[in-house]
Structure formats: C-alpha cells, structure tokens
Scaffold this active site. Structure first.
Site, PDB file in Angstrom:
ATOM      1  N   GLY A   2      -8.994 -13.022  -7.580  1.00 52.24           N
ATOM      2  CA  GLY A   2      -7.748 -12.383  -7.150  1.00 52.24           C
ATOM      3  C   GLY A   2      -7.838 -11.862  -5.727  1.00 52.24           C
TER       4      GLY A   2
ATOM      5  N   ALA B  24      -7.168  -8.758 -14.637  1.00 46.34           N
ATOM      6  CA  ALA B  24      -5.970  -8.307 -15.353  1.00 46.34           C
ATOM      7  C   ALA B  24      -4.876  -9.362 -15.293  1.00 46.34           C
ATOM      8  CB  ALA B  24      -5.422  -7.022 -14.720  1.00 46.34           C
TER       9      ALA B  24
ATOM     10  N   THR C  16      -3.709   2.013 -11.923  1.00 48.28           N
ATOM     11  CA  THR C  16      -2.553   1.712 -11.072  1.00 48.28           C
ATOM     12  C   THR C  16      -1.514   2.827 -11.033  1.00 48.28           C
ATOM     13  OG1 THR C  16      -0.559   0.324 -10.972  1.00 48.28           O
ATOM     14  CG2 THR C  16      -1.654   0.435 -13.088  1.00 48.28           C
TER      15      THR C  16
ATOM     16  N   GLU D  21       1.498   2.348 -11.302  1.00 44.69           N
ATOM     17  CA  GLU D  21       2.523   2.047 -12.316  1.00 44.69           C
ATOM     18  C   GLU D  21       2.423   2.995 -13.510  1.00 44.69           C
ATOM     19  OE1 GLU D  21       5.105  -0.373 -13.124  1.00 44.69           O
ATOM     20  OE2 GLU D  21       5.163  -0.475 -10.960  1.00 44.69           O
TER      21      GLU D  21
ATOM     22  N   TYR E   6       2.639  -3.605 -19.035  1.00 45.55           N
ATOM     23  CA  TYR E   6       1.532  -3.609 -18.064  1.00 45.55           C
ATOM     24  C   TYR E   6       1.020  -2.185 -17.835  1.00 45.55           C
ATOM     25  CZ  TYR E   6      -0.813  -3.596 -13.524  1.00 45.55           C
ATOM     26  OH  TYR E   6      -1.725  -3.390 -12.511  1.00 45.55           O
TER      27      TYR E   6
ATOM     28  N   LYS F  44      -2.668  -0.528 -18.786  1.00 47.21           N
ATOM     29  CA  LYS F  44      -3.554   0.082 -17.793  1.00 47.21           C
ATOM     30  C   LYS F  44      -3.850   1.542 -18.143  1.00 47.21           C
ATOM     31  CE  LYS F  44      -4.495  -3.065 -14.646  1.00 47.21           C
ATOM     32  NZ  LYS F  44      -5.838  -3.319 -14.128  1.00 47.21           N
TER      33      LYS F  44
HETATM   34  P1  NAP Z   1      -4.717 -10.436  -8.937  1.00 47.11           P
HETATM   35  O1  NAP Z   1      -4.693 -11.070  -7.581  1.00 47.11           O
HETATM   36  O2  NAP Z   1      -3.629 -10.745  -9.891  1.00 47.11           O
HETATM   37  O3  NAP Z   1      -6.124 -10.818  -9.613  1.00 47.11           O
HETATM   38  C1  NAP Z   1      -6.342 -10.644 -10.980  1.00 47.11           C
HETATM   39  C2  NAP Z   1      -7.677 -11.272 -11.340  1.00 47.11           C
HETATM   40  O4  NAP Z   1      -7.890 -11.100 -12.746  1.00 47.11           O
HETATM   41  C3  NAP Z   1      -7.754 -12.787 -11.081  1.00 47.11           C
HETATM   42  O5  NAP Z   1      -9.043 -13.105 -10.611  1.00 47.11           O
HETATM   43  C4  NAP Z   1      -7.556 -13.383 -12.469  1.00 47.11           C
HETATM   44  O6  NAP Z   1      -8.151 -14.647 -12.636  1.00 47.11           O
HETATM   45  C5  NAP Z   1      -8.310 -12.347 -13.308  1.00 47.11           C
HETATM   46  N1  NAP Z   1      -7.978 -12.398 -14.728  1.00 47.11           N
HETATM   47  C6  NAP Z   1      -6.741 -12.471 -15.289  1.00 47.11           C
HETATM   48  N2  NAP Z   1      -6.854 -12.517 -16.645  1.00 47.11           N
HETATM   49  C7  NAP Z   1      -8.183 -12.471 -16.934  1.00 47.11           C
HETATM   50  C8  NAP Z   1      -8.942 -12.519 -18.126  1.00 47.11           C
HETATM   51  N3  NAP Z   1      -8.350 -12.617 -19.318  1.00 47.11           N
HETATM   52  N4  NAP Z   1     -10.291 -12.483 -18.039  1.00 47.11           N
HETATM   53  C9  NAP Z   1     -10.918 -12.392 -16.828  1.00 47.11           C
HETATM   54  N5  NAP Z   1     -10.243 -12.357 -15.647  1.00 47.11           N
HETATM   55  C10 NAP Z   1      -8.897 -12.391 -15.704  1.00 47.11           C
HETATM   56  O7  NAP Z   1      -4.804  -8.853  -8.810  1.00 47.11           O
HETATM   57  P2  NAP Z   1      -5.183  -7.969  -7.528  1.00 47.11           P
HETATM   58  O8  NAP Z   1      -3.950  -7.707  -6.749  1.00 47.11           O
HETATM   59  O9  NAP Z   1      -6.391  -8.507  -6.890  1.00 47.11           O
HETATM   60  O10 NAP Z   1      -5.520  -6.575  -8.254  1.00 47.11           O
HETATM   61  C11 NAP Z   1      -6.817  -6.333  -8.789  1.00 47.11           C
HETATM   62  C12 NAP Z   1      -6.701  -5.350  -9.948  1.00 47.11           C
HETATM   63  O11 NAP Z   1      -6.132  -4.131  -9.481  1.00 47.11           O
HETATM   64  C13 NAP Z   1      -5.817  -5.799 -11.105  1.00 47.11           C
HETATM   65  O12 NAP Z   1      -6.408  -5.315 -12.287  1.00 47.11           O
HETATM   66  C14 NAP Z   1      -4.482  -5.105 -10.862  1.00 47.11           C
HETATM   67  O13 NAP Z   1      -3.813  -4.896 -12.082  1.00 47.11           O
HETATM   68  C15 NAP Z   1      -4.962  -3.810 -10.235  1.00 47.11           C
HETATM   69  N6  NAP Z   1      -4.056  -3.194  -9.258  1.00 47.11           N
HETATM   70  C16 NAP Z   1      -3.570  -3.915  -8.242  1.00 47.11           C
HETATM   71  C17 NAP Z   1      -2.762  -3.310  -7.297  1.00 47.11           C
HETATM   72  C18 NAP Z   1      -2.191  -4.080  -6.136  1.00 47.11           C
HETATM   73  O14 NAP Z   1      -1.238  -3.591  -5.520  1.00 47.11           O
HETATM   74  N7  NAP Z   1      -2.738  -5.224  -5.783  1.00 47.11           N
HETATM   75  C19 NAP Z   1      -2.486  -1.929  -7.396  1.00 47.11           C
HETATM   76  C20 NAP Z   1      -3.029  -1.218  -8.465  1.00 47.11           C
HETATM   77  C21 NAP Z   1      -3.839  -1.852  -9.379  1.00 47.11           C
HETATM   78  P3  NAP Z   1      -7.324 -16.017 -12.306  1.00 47.11           P
HETATM   79  O15 NAP Z   1      -7.348 -16.145 -10.826  1.00 47.11           O
HETATM   80  O16 NAP Z   1      -8.121 -17.057 -12.998  1.00 47.11           O
HETATM   81  O17 NAP Z   1      -5.969 -15.824 -12.887  1.00 47.11           O
HETATM   82  N1  GDD Z   2       7.866  -9.584  -7.981  1.00 42.13           N
HETATM   83  C1  GDD Z   2       9.123  -9.349  -7.572  1.00 42.13           C
HETATM   84  N2  GDD Z   2       9.949 -10.421  -7.336  1.00 42.13           N
HETATM   85  N3  GDD Z   2       9.536  -8.076  -7.398  1.00 42.13           N
HETATM   86  C2  GDD Z   2      10.786  -7.884  -6.947  1.00 42.13           C
HETATM   87  C3  GDD Z   2      11.668  -8.926  -6.673  1.00 42.13           C
HETATM   88  C4  GDD Z   2      11.231 -10.267  -6.889  1.00 42.13           C
HETATM   89  O1  GDD Z   2      11.955 -11.235  -6.686  1.00 42.13           O
HETATM   90  N4  GDD Z   2      12.826  -8.402  -6.223  1.00 42.13           N
HETATM   91  C5  GDD Z   2      12.679  -7.078  -6.214  1.00 42.13           C
HETATM   92  N5  GDD Z   2      11.449  -6.751  -6.668  1.00 42.13           N
HETATM   93  C6  GDD Z   2      10.947  -5.373  -6.854  1.00 42.13           C
HETATM   94  C7  GDD Z   2      10.359  -5.124  -8.235  1.00 42.13           C
HETATM   95  O2  GDD Z   2      11.416  -4.904  -9.187  1.00 42.13           O
HETATM   96  C8  GDD Z   2       9.510  -3.893  -7.957  1.00 42.13           C
HETATM   97  O3  GDD Z   2      10.323  -2.737  -8.037  1.00 42.13           O
HETATM   98  C9  GDD Z   2       9.057  -4.095  -6.506  1.00 42.13           C
HETATM   99  O4  GDD Z   2       9.866  -5.153  -5.973  1.00 42.13           O
HETATM  100  C10 GDD Z   2       7.581  -4.486  -6.359  1.00 42.13           C
HETATM  101  O5  GDD Z   2       7.315  -5.566  -7.212  1.00 42.13           O
HETATM  102  P1  GDD Z   2       5.915  -6.361  -7.172  1.00 42.13           P
HETATM  103  O6  GDD Z   2       5.638  -6.830  -5.804  1.00 42.13           O
HETATM  104  O7  GDD Z   2       5.968  -7.379  -8.270  1.00 42.13           O
HETATM  105  O8  GDD Z   2       4.836  -5.224  -7.448  1.00 42.13           O
HETATM  106  P2  GDD Z   2       4.786  -4.066  -8.543  1.00 42.13           P
HETATM  107  O9  GDD Z   2       4.963  -2.779  -7.803  1.00 42.13           O
HETATM  108  O10 GDD Z   2       5.666  -4.339  -9.694  1.00 42.13           O
HETATM  109  O11 GDD Z   2       3.292  -4.191  -9.068  1.00 42.13           O
HETATM  110  C11 GDD Z   2       2.197  -4.325  -8.153  1.00 42.13           C
HETATM  111  O12 GDD Z   2       1.739  -3.048  -7.794  1.00 42.13           O
HETATM  112  C12 GDD Z   2       1.196  -2.258  -8.875  1.00 42.13           C
HETATM  113  C13 GDD Z   2       0.768  -0.903  -8.287  1.00 42.13           C
HETATM  114  O13 GDD Z   2       1.884  -0.075  -8.189  1.00 42.13           O
HETATM  115  C14 GDD Z   2       1.113  -5.144  -8.854  1.00 42.13           C
HETATM  116  O14 GDD Z   2       0.101  -5.440  -7.932  1.00 42.13           O
HETATM  117  C15 GDD Z   2       0.500  -4.379 -10.010  1.00 42.13           C
HETATM  118  O15 GDD Z   2      -0.619  -5.101 -10.515  1.00 42.13           O
HETATM  119  C16 GDD Z   2       0.034  -3.012  -9.493  1.00 42.13           C
HETATM  120  O16 GDD Z   2      -0.524  -2.272 -10.544  1.00 42.13           O
END
Ligand code: NAP
Ligand code: GDD
Length: 347
Positions: free
Chosen positions: A13, A87, A132, A134, A155, A159
């Site tokens: 990821g 995740a 997160t 969320e 989700y 978490k």
């Molecule tokens: P991401 O790009 O969606 O990466 C998720 C990773 O989890 C991928 O490597 C995926 O593998 C792996 N995975 C999914 N299902 C799995 C399973 N059943 N067993 C083992 N691995 C699995 O997420 P990210 O943005 O890097 O975020 C990293 C973590 O932080 C996640 O847990 C996310 O929920 C959390 N988080 C993210 C944010 C954000 O804004 N990015 C904020 C708060 C928390 P594949 O590539 O094979 O699908």
């Molecule tokens: N994905 C998506 N696609 N979101 C949209 C769209 C669309 O076309 N249009 C509006 N949005 C709004 C969503 O409804 C949400 O309120 C906001 O954009 C952000 O959406 P995402 O980028 O999908 O991120 P997220 O905030 O729901 O979740 C991400 O951040 C979390 C931390 O707060 C993910 O990375 C989660 O894994 C992470 O925990």
C-alpha cells in the site's frame, strides 16, 4: 550491532512504500507480508527488490484472514517491530463488504497480537497498529487523543475494534503495542479510488482529452490532509519510545473536497468556478464554461464523516514529530505525478 528487523503487513500500500524506504534508510532488515494474489515484483515496492537484492528486503505470502500464516511468519522472523498497515482501507467499500472489513481490519489485528502472545514475544516484538481519524466520526473538531470515538461506518468500527484490542493486549500482557491515530495522508502512491488521487488523475485525463469531466460525491466533507512521508516517520517514532502510548498525527488544518478540487485544477492551469447547488452543483472551467466537475449521487456514502481536523500537539511535544509537507506541496506533487505518462511516477 545487528540490524533491527521489521515486518510490514500491508507493504504494497501507500504507507508500506514510504515506511519501507524509511526503515531501509535506517539500516533495518525489512520483511513484507503480501497476499497470495500479489506477485513478488508487485507494484510500487519492486524498486526495493532491485536495490536491496533480497538481502535486507524480503517478501512473504500471508494474509490477515489467515492466523496460521501470521503466526508462522512471526515465529520465523521474530521481528523487533511489526507495523500492521494491512486493511480493507476504503471507507465506502466497507459498506459493501462489511464482514470482510471487520475480519481483515478488526480480527486481523487480533490475530497479530495473539501470535505475539502465543509465541512468547511480548518482551521482544513491538507492534504498531494503523488506527484512524474515522473512529471519531462526527464528534466536534479538532479531535485529540481525549476525544470520544463515534464510528460511522463498518470500516471505522473495524478499526475501533483493533484499536481497543491493542490497548487491552498492552495492559493485559505487557506487549509494547501502540495505535497511531492518523488523519488522511496522501502522496502520488495513493490508491486510485480515494478522492485526492481520483481528482488529480481525473484532471490528467481531462488534459489528455480522455474524459470531459470528473464525477464526485460529497464536496462539503472536510479532511485534514497531510503527506504520507511525514506520517510513516511518526509511526516509527512511536515505536522508539520507552513506554507504549497512542498518538494522533495530523496537520491541524482542514480543507473541503471542493477546495482540494479547485486548487488541483489551479495547479494544472484551469480555473474553476462553482455554479448551482446540491446534486446540480457544477465546477466549470472559468475560461470556456465547460463542466469539469459534476455530482454523481452514487459517490455519496450511506453515512459520511463531515469534519475531521486533528490536534497532534502530543506527538509534536513528546515525539518531536513535525510536518514537512504543506497542503500545497501535496497537491503539486500529486498533480505533477498524475500528468506524467502512466507509471513514470513510480521511479
Ligand atoms: P492502502 O494503500 O489501502 O494499503 C493497504 C494494504 O493492506 C495493501 O498492501 C493491501 O494489500 C493490504 N491488505 C489488504 N487486505 C489484506 C489482508 N487481508 N491481508 C494482508 N494485507 C492486506 O492503505 P494506506 O493508505 O497505505 O494505509 C495504511 C493503513 O493505515 C491502512 O490500515 C489504513 O486503513 C490506515 N490509515 C490510512 C490513512 C490514510 O489516510 N492513508 C489514515 C488513517 C489510517 P493489496 O495491495 O494486496 O491489496
Ligand atoms: N473516495 C471518494 N470518491 N470520496 C469522495 C468522492 C469520490 O468520488 N466524492 C466525495 N468524496 C468524499 C468522501 O465522501 C469523504 O467525505 C472524502 O471525500 C474523503 O474520502 P476518501 O478519499 O475516500 O477518504 P476517507 O476520508 O473516506 O478515508 C481515508 O482516510 C481515513 C482517515 O481519515 C482512507 O485512507 C481511510 O483508510 C483512512 O482511515
């Protein structure tokens, strides 16, 4: 002194990429768990296979749904640090596959903690859990470590389950287990269907003439967007403390999805003006009047979280954590990468 060994679950990821880079730079041996459907030259991380020739970087098959695979791998590696970034991380998809989401995200973390406990690694292996913002749902911002949780999606519930288990295993069994409560963080490695990447890649497709406009859902949602590179450094810092504690990582600044759109189009040289409201709102090219952004009700969620802005004072004061990237830096990096011919931004 021998290198430290870290196991990264979720290495393919966005955060897995930057964390691998950080840990290899610090001299760690890095092991990554990849799911059976992945290839070992998979996606972004193939660059590390080339550079480190499997000496300090190795990939192993396993799955958060498969407790045996986790236990065997942790037993084989006996890592100093485990980062559970794995995740089903898409909030909207979690409404479609709630059981899978709870299983991978909630029970997956439990399986990791149980493996550490069953293998007697409580005194050896430190555990980072990717919690997160969320989990806060719609509680008033800015959210801090003292804010109550109020999950609004499967989700977020999954978490929060993992988050609670980390605290329980820390208190009950003395495992050095911490949760980083991270607010949204982005980069050019962000998954395609998160809103930031969808917007910037949509703009690139418009510029190439492949599509006429982007379709989005809730433009009013406010998110606190930081850069993934800053956030993985914070994860590592949390595991270097003497005592395990949970920390928020956030920039403290909120922006609407509408504002992210406007600024991204601006970086690509297109000024947007907004007309209409609700489902009829349209973002038009100021110069030509063409519709660039339209609303599609399908992209609204059954429940959404409207105002996530974090207070990371504790991380700043206790970890010395700082954000090096501004909102504008993130947008310009993502827009520039999206405008490159496909795949080139992986280099
Ligand atoms: P991401 O790009 O969606 O990466 C998720 C990773 O989890 C991928 O490597 C995926 O593998 C792996 N995975 C999914 N299902 C799995 C399973 N059943 N067993 C083992 N691995 C699995 O997420 P990210 O943005 O890097 O975020 C990293 C973590 O932080 C996640 O847990 C996310 O929920 C959390 N988080 C993210 C944010 C954000 O804004 N990015 C904020 C708060 C928390 P594949 O590539 O094979 O699908
Ligand atoms: N994905 C998506 N696609 N979101 C949209 C769209 C669309 O076309 N249009 C509006 N949005 C709004 C969503 O409804 C949400 O309120 C906001 O954009 C952000 O959406 P995402 O980028 O999908 O991120 P997220 O905030 O729901 O979740 C991400 O951040 C979390 C931390 O707060 C993910 O990375 C989660 O894994 C992470 O925990």
């Amino acid at each position: 002194m021998a290198s430290k060994r870290a196991l990264i679950i979720g290495i393919t990821g966005q955060d897995g990429f930057f964390l691998t880079q950080l840990l290899l730079d610090k001299g760690y041996c890095v092991d990554g768990l990849i799911q059976p459907h992945a290839h070992d030259d998979t996606q972004n991380i193939k660059i590390f296979l080339k550079d480190y020739e499997k000496v300090r970087f190795q990939l192993h098959y396993g799955d958060l749904l498969d407790g045996g695979s986790l236990t065997r791998l942790i037993n084989k590696l006996k890592p100093d640090e485990i980062y559970n970034l794995g995740a089903q991380s898409h909030v909207a998809k979690g409404f479609d596959v709630p059981e899978y989401t709870i299983n991978a995200n909630g029970l997956g973390a439990l399986r990791c903690l149980e493996a550490i406990r069953a293998l007697g690694l409580e005194g050896k292996t430190k555990f980072y859990q990717a919690s997160t913002s969320e989990m806060f749902g719609n509680v008033p911002s800015p959210q801090s470590e003292n804010s109550p949780f109020s999950p609004q999606s499967p989700y977020a519930a999954s978490k929060l389950m993992a988050h609670n288990l980390v605290q329980i295993y820390r208190d009950a069994y003395g495992i050095f287990a911490v949760s980083g409560i991270l607010f949204n963080h982005e980069s050019c490695f962000r998954g395609d269907d998160f809103v930031t990447q969808k917007i910037v890649r949509g703009i690139a497709s418009i510029k190439r003439g492949d599509i006429k406009h982007i379709e989005l859902g809730n433009l009013d949602a406010i998110r606190d967007w930081g850069h993934a590179k800053d956030y993985v450094r914070g994860m590592w810092q949390m595991l270097q403390r003497d005592q395990p504690q949970d920390y928020i990582l956030a920039t403290g600044k909120g922006h609407t999805v509408r504002s992210f759109c406007e600024k991204s189009f601006g970086f690509a040289g297109i000024d947007i003006v907004w007309r209409g409201s609700g489902f009829d709102e349209v973002g038009e090219n100021k110069k030509t009047g063409e519709a660039m952004v339209m609303i599609n009700p399908d992209f609204f969620r059954p429940l959404d979280v409207n105002n996530l802005i974090g207070d990371a004072s504790k991380a700043r004061e206790e970890l010395g954590w700082v954000c090096e990237f501004s909102f504008e830096d993130i947008i310009s990096e993502m827009v520039e990468a999206a405008l490159l011919p496909q795949k080139d931004y992986n280099k």
